[in-house]
Design an enzyme around this catalytic site. Structure first.
Site, mmCIF file in Angstrom:
data_model
loop_
_atom_site.group_PDB
_atom_site.id
_atom_site.type_symbol
_atom_site.label_atom_id
_atom_site.label_comp_id
_atom_site.label_asym_id
_atom_site.label_seq_id
_atom_site.Cartn_x
_atom_site.Cartn_y
_atom_site.Cartn_z
ATOM 1 N N ALA A 170 -31.441 138.105 66.543
ATOM 2 C CA ALA A 170 -32.827 138.091 66.013
ATOM 3 C C ALA A 170 -33.477 137.727 64.768
ATOM 4 C CB ALA A 170 -33.279 139.572 66.442
ATOM 5 N N CYS A 204 -27.907 135.515 54.226
ATOM 6 C CA CYS A 204 -28.975 134.763 53.520
ATOM 7 C C CYS A 204 -28.905 135.431 52.157
ATOM 8 C CB CYS A 204 -30.251 135.024 54.258
ATOM 9 S SG CYS A 204 -30.757 136.572 54.546
ATOM 10 N N LYS A 233 -31.580 130.576 64.897
ATOM 11 C CA LYS A 233 -30.294 130.166 65.067
ATOM 12 C C LYS A 233 -29.826 129.953 66.325
ATOM 13 C CE LYS A 233 -28.998 131.860 60.703
ATOM 14 N NZ LYS A 233 -30.066 132.684 60.562
ATOM 15 N N GLY A 290 -34.098 134.995 66.367
ATOM 16 C CA GLY A 290 -33.481 133.872 67.361
ATOM 17 C C GLY A 290 -33.449 132.378 66.944
#
Length: 432
Positions: free
Chosen positions: A254, A372, A258, A256
């Protein structure tokens, strides 16, 4: 309700609920009666205070006779808002910044604090709005870049002073908005013709920088011609290298982005199984997939640390794990407020997800790990621990087609490289 009052309310909620700023703001603005100009002002003030809180609090501590922790939270945020306008909003006259802050005490039912707010802001104004920096160089740098000193020192240790300054300076700038063309709905040429000067191509095929207001009002967005996805996230998804007809698992998928980039590259063949722990977040994946018209995605609820035998034998597995989010400070500046103690717990979870993901990969298949963040203990630390414990996997280049750092098996993407968010990708192949 004024833009400033809504900004103060959102700042209070951010502190109380510890919610993501972008989600709170989007929800509040969609329900407000503010015109577009005031919505932009509210967003600018709200994000600005969160981004610069440490700097603003250094000023407030210097000019307030009361300790910050003893101030009423609403009054504290009114003062932060006022100081922010005095320091960073050249288009707002100083007198208006002070007067509007005093008015806020009344509209927020804190009228007894109006004299205090007025005195603090006018005192700062009389001193020509000079930030009172600490004498210690690193403490002063923490105030200048509005970052906790523990995080500053961790970044300097890992990347050196110059790279750290560049990264932190970038985090205080407006983030560019990147989009990706959906090949299931249009060609690049059609998207470029439709959006014209609103988009600028990047060095990554199918990726564009978008300059537009509310994208939900664009017909091309509603038709599923494109979706918003940062450039580093696009690189991560493309690096997985999913091919037509393959079976791919995205274990922490989520909302979504990628998943969609992976699936779109498979030409509506094969299957991308996308999982997320929270049911309401699975719906975000499903909504994105539906708008884009992708037919090769199955989204379901699933715990990334628990093995499901039915999905064993996958060609490729992506573990984009929960992380500190330090790489996306310019989107979610509140992540730097997390405690170092809380972040210290993340690598164990990240490694558990990666090890579980490894169980799904068939011989010769690809396992990819990403975050990230740019903190090394969550990145190289986890990837190296995995390799040491799993000799059946070997490191392979992340995305050699793009060259540079991406020719390595572990790549930290910094904003200075592509203009994207900070990101990390490590790629492994299962031997045999």
């Amino acid at each position: 309700m004024s833009a400033r009052k809504l900004a103060v309310q959102l700042l209070n909620r951010t502190e109380q609920e510890q919610s993501y700023s972008n989600l709170l703001l989007d929800s509040a603005l969609s329900q407000s009666q503010l015109d577009e100009r005031d919505k932009r002002l509210c967003a600018s003030l709200y994000y600005g205070v969160i981004e610069r809180r440490i700097t603003l609090d250094a000023v407030l501590s210097h000019y307030s006779k009361q300790p910050l922790r003893k101030l009423d939270s609403t009054v504290r945020n009114i003062l932060r808002l006022g100081i922010y306008q005095l320091l960073y909003c050249d288009q707002i006259p100083s007198r208006a910044a002070v007067n509007e802050s005093v008015k806020l005490t009344r509209s927020c039912r804190k009228a007894s604090a109006s004299g205090f707010v007025n005195a603090v802001l006018r005192g700062f104004l009389r001193d020509d709005c000079k930030i009172p920096y600490p004498k210690d160089p690193k403490a002063a740098m923490a105030v200048e870049y509005a970052v906790p000193q523990w995080l500053l020192e961790k970044l300097v240790d890992a990347y050196g002073m110059d790279t750290t300054k560049a990264f932190l300076a970038d985090a205080l700038q407006p983030a560019p908005r990147f989009i990706r063309q959906n090949p299931a709905a249009c060609t690049c040429a059609e998207l470029e013709q439709a959006l014209g000067d609103a988009i600028r191509p990047t060095n990554l095929t199918g990726a564009y920088e978008l300059h537009a207001g509310d994208i939900r009002k664009l017909p091309e967005f509603r038709k599923g011609w494109f979706y918003v996805q940062d450039l580093s996230s696009q690189i991560c998804a493309l690096a997985l290298g999913a091919a037509s007809g393959e079976t791919v698992l995205d274990l922490c998928a989520a909302p979504g982005g990628k998943t969609c980039t992976i699936a779109a590259g498979m030409e509506q063949t094969g299957c991308v199984h996308a999982f997320d722990l929270a049911e309401h977040r699975v719906k975000l994946i499903q909504d994105n997939v539906k708008r884009l018209g992708l037919r090769n995605v199955q989204a379901a609820q699933g715990d990334a640390t628990r093995f499901q035998e039915a999905y064993a034998g996958a060609d490729r597995v992506l573990c984009d794990v929960p992380c500190s989010g330090i790489g996306v400070l310019r989107h979610k500046p509140e992540v730097k407020e997390k405690s170092p103690e809380a972040l210290a717990e993340l690598p164990a979870l990240q490694l558990a997800i990666l090890e579980n993901g490894a169980r799904y990969v068939k011989a010769g298949g690809i396992l990819q790990y990403s975050t990230c963040t740019i903190l090394k203990e969550e990145n190289e630390g986890v990837a190296e621990a995995f390799l040491q414990a799993h000799p059946e996997f070997e490191p392979v280049p992340v995305y050699p087609a793009l060259g540079g750092i991406l020719e390595q098996p572990m790549a930290t993407i910094l904003p200075e490289m592509f203009g994207s968010d900070g990101f990390f990708v490590a790629k492994f192949r299962k031997k045999g």
